[in-house]
Design a protein around this motif. Structure first.
Motif, PDB file in Angstrom:
ATOM      1  N   GLN A   1    -118.171  76.251 -25.183  1.00  0.00           N
ATOM      2  CA  GLN A   1    -119.056  75.673 -24.184  1.00  0.00           C
ATOM      3  C   GLN A   1    -118.604  74.256 -23.870  1.00  0.00           C
ATOM      4  OE1 GLN A   1    -123.150  75.890 -25.257  1.00  0.00           O
ATOM      5  NE2 GLN A   1    -123.869  74.840 -23.426  1.00  0.00           N
ATOM      6  N   VAL A   2    -118.542  73.927 -22.594  1.00  0.00           N
ATOM      7  CA  VAL A   2    -118.083  72.609 -22.166  1.00  0.00           C
ATOM      8  C   VAL A   2    -119.212  71.605 -22.250  1.00  0.00           C
ATOM      9  CG1 VAL A   2    -117.204  71.282 -20.232  1.00  0.00           C
ATOM     10  CG2 VAL A   2    -116.305  73.569 -20.670  1.00  0.00           C
ATOM     11  N   GLN A   3    -118.887  70.433 -22.762  1.00  0.00           N
ATOM     12  CA  GLN A   3    -119.808  69.311 -22.746  1.00  0.00           C
ATOM     13  C   GLN A   3    -119.093  68.112 -22.152  1.00  0.00           C
ATOM     14  OE1 GLN A   3    -121.109  68.945 -26.879  1.00  0.00           O
ATOM     15  NE2 GLN A   3    -123.064  69.840 -26.308  1.00  0.00           N
ATOM     16  N   LEU A   4    -119.838  67.289 -21.451  1.00  0.00           N
ATOM     17  CA  LEU A   4    -119.302  66.063 -20.869  1.00  0.00           C
ATOM     18  C   LEU A   4    -119.960  64.879 -21.552  1.00  0.00           C
ATOM     19  CD1 LEU A   4    -119.335  67.011 -17.072  1.00  0.00           C
ATOM     20  CD2 LEU A   4    -117.462  67.246 -18.713  1.00  0.00           C
ATOM     21  N   VAL A   5    -119.132  63.979 -22.083  1.00  0.00           N
ATOM     22  CA  VAL A   5    -119.650  62.809 -22.787  1.00  0.00           C
ATOM     23  C   VAL A   5    -119.199  61.557 -22.051  1.00  0.00           C
ATOM     24  CG1 VAL A   5    -119.685  61.532 -24.938  1.00  0.00           C
ATOM     25  CG2 VAL A   5    -119.624  64.031 -24.980  1.00  0.00           C
ATOM     26  N   GLN A   6    -120.159  60.762 -21.660  1.00  0.00           N
ATOM     27  CA  GLN A   6    -119.880  59.558 -20.885  1.00  0.00           C
ATOM     28  C   GLN A   6    -119.802  58.319 -21.768  1.00  0.00           C
ATOM     29  OE1 GLN A   6    -122.867  61.138 -17.420  1.00  0.00           O
ATOM     30  NE2 GLN A   6    -122.274  58.983 -17.337  1.00  0.00           N
ATOM     31  N   SER A   7    -119.023  57.352 -21.297  1.00  0.00           N
ATOM     32  CA  SER A   7    -118.944  56.055 -21.964  1.00  0.00           C
ATOM     33  C   SER A   7    -118.730  54.992 -20.909  1.00  0.00           C
ATOM     34  CB  SER A   7    -117.825  56.037 -23.008  1.00  0.00           C
ATOM     35  OG  SER A   7    -116.578  56.295 -22.400  1.00  0.00           O
ATOM     36  N   GLY A   8    -118.922  53.742 -21.316  1.00  0.00           N
ATOM     37  CA  GLY A   8    -118.798  52.641 -20.379  1.00  0.00           C
ATOM     38  C   GLY A   8    -120.162  52.243 -19.853  1.00  0.00           C
ATOM     39  N   GLY A   9    -120.172  51.499 -18.804  1.00  0.00           N
ATOM     40  CA  GLY A   9    -121.426  51.045 -18.232  1.00  0.00           C
ATOM     41  C   GLY A   9    -121.909  49.767 -18.894  1.00  0.00           C
ATOM     42  N   GLY A  10    -123.124  49.360 -18.537  1.00  0.00           N
ATOM     43  CA  GLY A  10    -123.695  48.159 -19.101  1.00  0.00           C
ATOM     44  C   GLY A  10    -124.133  47.194 -18.026  1.00  0.00           C
ATOM     45  N   LEU A  11    -124.189  45.936 -18.403  1.00  0.00           N
ATOM     46  CA  LEU A  11    -124.658  44.877 -17.519  1.00  0.00           C
ATOM     47  C   LEU A  11    -123.477  44.060 -17.006  1.00  0.00           C
ATOM     48  CD1 LEU A  11    -126.999  43.128 -16.349  1.00  0.00           C
ATOM     49  CD2 LEU A  11    -126.946  41.853 -18.513  1.00  0.00           C
ATOM     50  N   VAL A  12    -123.445  43.813 -15.709  1.00  0.00           N
ATOM     51  CA  VAL A  12    -122.374  43.030 -15.108  1.00  0.00           C
ATOM     52  C   VAL A  12    -122.948  42.189 -13.980  1.00  0.00           C
ATOM     53  CG1 VAL A  12    -121.746  44.847 -13.467  1.00  0.00           C
ATOM     54  CG2 VAL A  12    -120.020  43.179 -14.185  1.00  0.00           C
ATOM     55  N   GLN A  13    -122.336  41.062 -13.737  1.00  0.00           N
ATOM     56  CA  GLN A  13    -122.773  40.208 -12.625  1.00  0.00           C
ATOM     57  C   GLN A  13    -122.235  40.755 -11.313  1.00  0.00           C
ATOM     58  OE1 GLN A  13    -121.586  36.156 -13.556  1.00  0.00           O
ATOM     59  NE2 GLN A  13    -123.627  35.729 -14.364  1.00  0.00           N
TER      60      GLN A  13
ATOM     61  N   CYS B   1    -115.668  59.765 -18.558  1.00  0.00           N
ATOM     62  CA  CYS B   1    -116.348  61.039 -18.818  1.00  0.00           C
ATOM     63  C   CYS B   1    -115.313  61.965 -19.443  1.00  0.00           C
ATOM     64  CB  CYS B   1    -116.869  61.614 -17.509  1.00  0.00           C
ATOM     65  SG  CYS B   1    -117.624  63.244 -17.639  1.00  0.00           S
ATOM     66  N   GLN B   2    -115.552  62.317 -20.679  1.00  0.00           N
ATOM     67  CA  GLN B   2    -114.594  63.168 -21.383  1.00  0.00           C
ATOM     68  C   GLN B   2    -115.212  64.525 -21.669  1.00  0.00           C
ATOM     69  OE1 GLN B   2    -113.044  61.808 -25.218  1.00  0.00           O
ATOM     70  NE2 GLN B   2    -111.097  62.767 -24.729  1.00  0.00           N
TER      71      GLN B   2
ATOM     72  N   ARG C   1    -111.119  73.949 -17.448  1.00  0.00           N
ATOM     73  CA  ARG C   1    -110.264  73.960 -16.266  1.00  0.00           C
ATOM     74  C   ARG C   1    -111.158  74.018 -15.036  1.00  0.00           C
ATOM     75  NH1 ARG C   1    -107.239  76.983 -19.884  1.00  0.00           N
ATOM     76  NH2 ARG C   1    -108.361  78.888 -19.385  1.00  0.00           N
ATOM     77  N   PRO C   2    -111.826  72.912 -14.763  1.00  0.00           N
ATOM     78  CA  PRO C   2    -112.754  72.923 -13.631  1.00  0.00           C
ATOM     79  C   PRO C   2    -112.016  72.882 -12.303  1.00  0.00           C
ATOM     80  CG  PRO C   2    -112.562  70.724 -14.489  1.00  0.00           C
ATOM     81  CD  PRO C   2    -111.739  71.606 -15.403  1.00  0.00           C
ATOM     82  N   TYR C   3    -112.690  73.208 -11.269  1.00  0.00           N
ATOM     83  CA  TYR C   3    -112.155  73.036  -9.918  1.00  0.00           C
ATOM     84  C   TYR C   3    -112.197  71.557  -9.551  1.00  0.00           C
ATOM     85  CZ  TYR C   3    -111.932  73.018  -4.865  1.00  0.00           C
ATOM     86  OH  TYR C   3    -111.589  72.742  -3.574  1.00  0.00           O
ATOM     87  N   ALA C   4    -113.285  70.909  -9.912  1.00  0.00           N
ATOM     88  CA  ALA C   4    -113.442  69.494  -9.595  1.00  0.00           C
ATOM     89  C   ALA C   4    -114.412  68.841 -10.570  1.00  0.00           C
ATOM     90  CB  ALA C   4    -113.970  69.316  -8.168  1.00  0.00           C
ATOM     91  N   MET C   5    -114.323  67.523 -10.642  1.00  0.00           N
ATOM     92  CA  MET C   5    -115.309  66.733 -11.361  1.00  0.00           C
ATOM     93  C   MET C   5    -115.847  65.679 -10.420  1.00  0.00           C
ATOM     94  SD  MET C   5    -113.791  66.230 -15.197  1.00  0.00           S
ATOM     95  CE  MET C   5    -115.404  65.718 -15.836  1.00  0.00           C
TER      96      MET C   5
ATOM     97  N   LYS D   1    -105.592  64.840 -17.187  1.00  0.00           N
ATOM     98  CA  LYS D   1    -105.770  66.223 -17.607  1.00  0.00           C
ATOM     99  C   LYS D   1    -105.516  66.402 -19.093  1.00  0.00           C
ATOM    100  CE  LYS D   1    -104.355  69.300 -14.438  1.00  0.00           C
ATOM    101  NZ  LYS D   1    -103.440  69.948 -13.469  1.00  0.00           N
ATOM    102  N   LEU D   2    -104.611  65.629 -19.633  1.00  0.00           N
ATOM    103  CA  LEU D   2    -104.269  65.794 -21.049  1.00  0.00           C
ATOM    104  C   LEU D   2    -105.454  65.454 -21.942  1.00  0.00           C
ATOM    105  CD1 LEU D   2    -101.880  66.586 -22.830  1.00  0.00           C
ATOM    106  CD2 LEU D   2    -101.308  64.153 -22.996  1.00  0.00           C
ATOM    107  N   SER D   3    -106.126  64.357 -21.623  1.00  0.00           N
ATOM    108  CA  SER D   3    -107.267  63.951 -22.445  1.00  0.00           C
ATOM    109  C   SER D   3    -108.580  64.511 -21.909  1.00  0.00           C
ATOM    110  CB  SER D   3    -107.360  62.429 -22.512  1.00  0.00           C
ATOM    111  OG  SER D   3    -107.604  61.873 -21.230  1.00  0.00           O
ATOM    112  N   LYS D   4    -108.510  65.273 -20.810  1.00  0.00           N
ATOM    113  CA  LYS D   4    -109.702  65.856 -20.192  1.00  0.00           C
ATOM    114  C   LYS D   4    -110.727  64.781 -19.875  1.00  0.00           C
ATOM    115  CE  LYS D   4    -110.054  68.982 -23.516  1.00  0.00           C
ATOM    116  NZ  LYS D   4    -110.517  70.155 -24.312  1.00  0.00           N
ATOM    117  N   THR D   5    -110.245  63.701 -19.277  1.00  0.00           N
ATOM    118  CA  THR D   5    -111.100  62.551 -18.977  1.00  0.00           C
ATOM    119  C   THR D   5    -111.054  62.202 -17.507  1.00  0.00           C
ATOM    120  OG1 THR D   5    -110.751  61.640 -21.193  1.00  0.00           O
ATOM    121  CG2 THR D   5    -111.517  60.128 -19.497  1.00  0.00           C
ATOM    122  N   MET D   6    -112.200  61.846 -16.990  1.00  0.00           N
ATOM    123  CA  MET D   6    -112.306  61.337 -15.629  1.00  0.00           C
ATOM    124  C   MET D   6    -112.882  59.928 -15.705  1.00  0.00           C
ATOM    125  SD  MET D   6    -114.677  62.681 -12.466  1.00  0.00           S
ATOM    126  CE  MET D   6    -116.174  62.600 -13.452  1.00  0.00           C
TER     127      MET D   6
END
Length: 119
Positions: free
Chosen positions: A1-13, A22-23, A30-34, A74-79
Motif C-alpha cells: 500500500q502506498v503512503q505519502l509522507v510530507q516534510s518541510g514547511g513552517g514559518l517564513v517571512q 513528499c516521499q 508508479r503513479p501517472y502523476a503527483m 524517481k529513484l527516491s520516489k520524492t516530489m
C-alpha cells in the motif's frame, strides 16, 4: 500500500522561500502523476500544481507560475515543491497527492504540512 509522507514547511517571512517534500513508500509506486494542493483557513482546497511522473512535465496553477516549481526524483520516489517570493496569502496547509491514471482521481494523500507566511 502506498503512503505519502510530507516534510518541510513552517514559518517564513514574506519574500522568503520554502521547499516541501513528499516521499512515497511502497514497492509498486508508479503513479501517472503527483500533485500539490493547498487549503487556506476558511477556504476550499485548491490546486497548486502537478507533475507527470514519467516525463517530468509540470502544470502549475496560473496564479503561481513564476514563483512555484515542482520537481521529482524517481529513484527516491520524492516530489518537491519549491516556493519562492512567498506572500501572506500563500499561508495554508499543503497536501501532496498521487493519481494512477489520466482520468482517475487523486487517490493517495499526504498528511498535510503547514506553511505560514508572515507579513
Amino acid at each position: 500500500q502506498v503512503q505519502l509522507v510530507q516534510s518541510g514547511g513552517g514559518l517564513v517571512q514574506a519574500g522568503g522561500s520554502l521547499t516541501l517534500s513528499c516521499q512515497a513508500s511502497g514497492r509498486a509506486f508508479r503513479p501517472y502523476a503527483m500533485g500539490w494542493f493547498r487549503q487556506a483557513p476558511g477556504q476550499e482546497r485548491e490546486f497548486v500544481g502537478a507533475i507527470s511522473w514519467g516525463y517530468g512535465s509540470t502544470d502549475i496553477s496560473e496564479s503561481l507560475k513564476g514563483r512555484f516549481a515542482i520537481s521529482r526524483d524517481k529513484l527516491s520516489k520524492t516530489m518537491n515543491l519549491r516556493m519562492n517570493s512567498l506572500k501572506p496569502e500563500d499561508t495554508g496547509i499543503y497536501y501532496c497527492t498521487s493519481r494512477d491514471g489520466v482520468v482517475t482521481q487523486w487517490s493517495v494523500w499526504g498528511q498535510g504540512t503547514q506553511v505560514t507566511v508572515s507579513s
